[in-house]
Design an enzyme around this catalytic site. Structure first.
Site, PDB file in Angstrom:
ATOM      1  N   LYS A  95    -131.179  69.373 -12.685  1.00  0.00           N
ATOM      2  CA  LYS A  95    -131.498  70.646 -13.709  1.00  0.00           C
ATOM      3  C   LYS A  95    -130.274  71.772 -13.341  1.00  0.00           C
ATOM      4  CE  LYS A  95    -133.972  73.455 -12.148  1.00  0.00           C
ATOM      5  NZ  LYS A  95    -135.127  74.610 -11.812  1.00  0.00           N
TER       6      LYS A  95
ATOM      7  N   ASP B 292    -136.742  72.905 -16.223  1.00  0.00           N
ATOM      8  CA  ASP B 292    -137.772  73.912 -15.555  1.00  0.00           C
ATOM      9  C   ASP B 292    -139.143  73.819 -15.448  1.00  0.00           C
ATOM     10  OD1 ASP B 292    -137.762  75.334 -17.546  1.00  0.00           O
ATOM     11  OD2 ASP B 292    -137.150  77.331 -15.846  1.00  0.00           O
TER      12      ASP B 292
END
Length: 214
Positions: A120, A138
């Site tokens: 991420k 997220d």
């Protein structure tokens, strides 16, 4: 979400916010990497509060290392998990100096090799700093993608790959910002604010939540 609804879904988000941006505060690629590394399980507002103290003092790998562990902890102690994050950031700074000439690398493999940098975080840096059409999934993007039916998936990687498949290419550079902001302020976790949602008509979520008192 029907395939034909994806284009107007993003067109509506773009019309409302033509140039979306990260809410993390930074003025260099290294500051962005640092802020994203510190943001795991923390709010952007909380990270910004800490980096406003940190960056005027230390905003390069060499300056962060010069602070030392305790010195760095003192600057970021308001952030959750700050001791582990301090260790990761110091180790990352050493690698940047030793292997990358103090520059943040531009490939996913090199970014993910840095301590504390997962997929991420790498996706955020690749997208925000280098303009690559990546999707940093997220909790907000995961929720919005599943709740709306845009890109259902059992885990962040499944959602990421489905978003890359379904989001029209011309929206990809900014798509993760629109989805994060939508999840943060409208399609919120406990009870989505459907009555004020501009893209509710394209969304699979049922029943739509009514306004307070409605």
């Amino acid at each position: 979400m029907k395939t034909e609804d994806i284009e107007p879904f993003f067109a509506t988000l773009k019309a409302a916010n033509p140039q979306p941006a990260s809410e993390l505060e930074y003025s260099s690629v290294f500051e962005l990497l640092t802020a994203v590394l510190l943001s795991a399980q923390a709010t952007d507002a909380g990270v910004n509060k800490a980096t406003r103290r940190l960056f005027p003092v230390a905003n390069t790998p060499a300056k962060i290392l010069a602070l030392g562990y305790e010195g760095l902890c003192e600057h970021i102690k308001t952030i959750g998990l700050y001791r582990n994050k301090a260790k990761h950031l110091l180790d990352t700074c050493r690698i940047l100096l030793e292997r990358h000439g103090a520059e943040v690398p531009r490939t996913r493999e090199e970014l993910e090799a840095l301590p504390g940098v997962g997929r991420k975080t790498a996706n955020v840096v690749l997208n925000v700093a280098f303009g690559e059409p990546t999707m940093a999934v997220d909790t907000h993007i995961f929720r919005v993608s599943n709740r709306t039916g845009l890109a259902p998936g059992k885990n962040p990687l499944e959602v990421e790959l489905e978003l890359l498949r379904r989001v029209p290419a011309h929206y990809l550079p900014d798509a993760h910002h629109w989805l994060i902001l939508h999840g943060r302020y409208v399609c919120v976790a406990r009870k989505p604010l459907c009555w004020k949602c501009q893209v509710a008509k394209y969304c699979d979520f049922e029943p739509k939540t009514a306004p307070p008192g409605g």
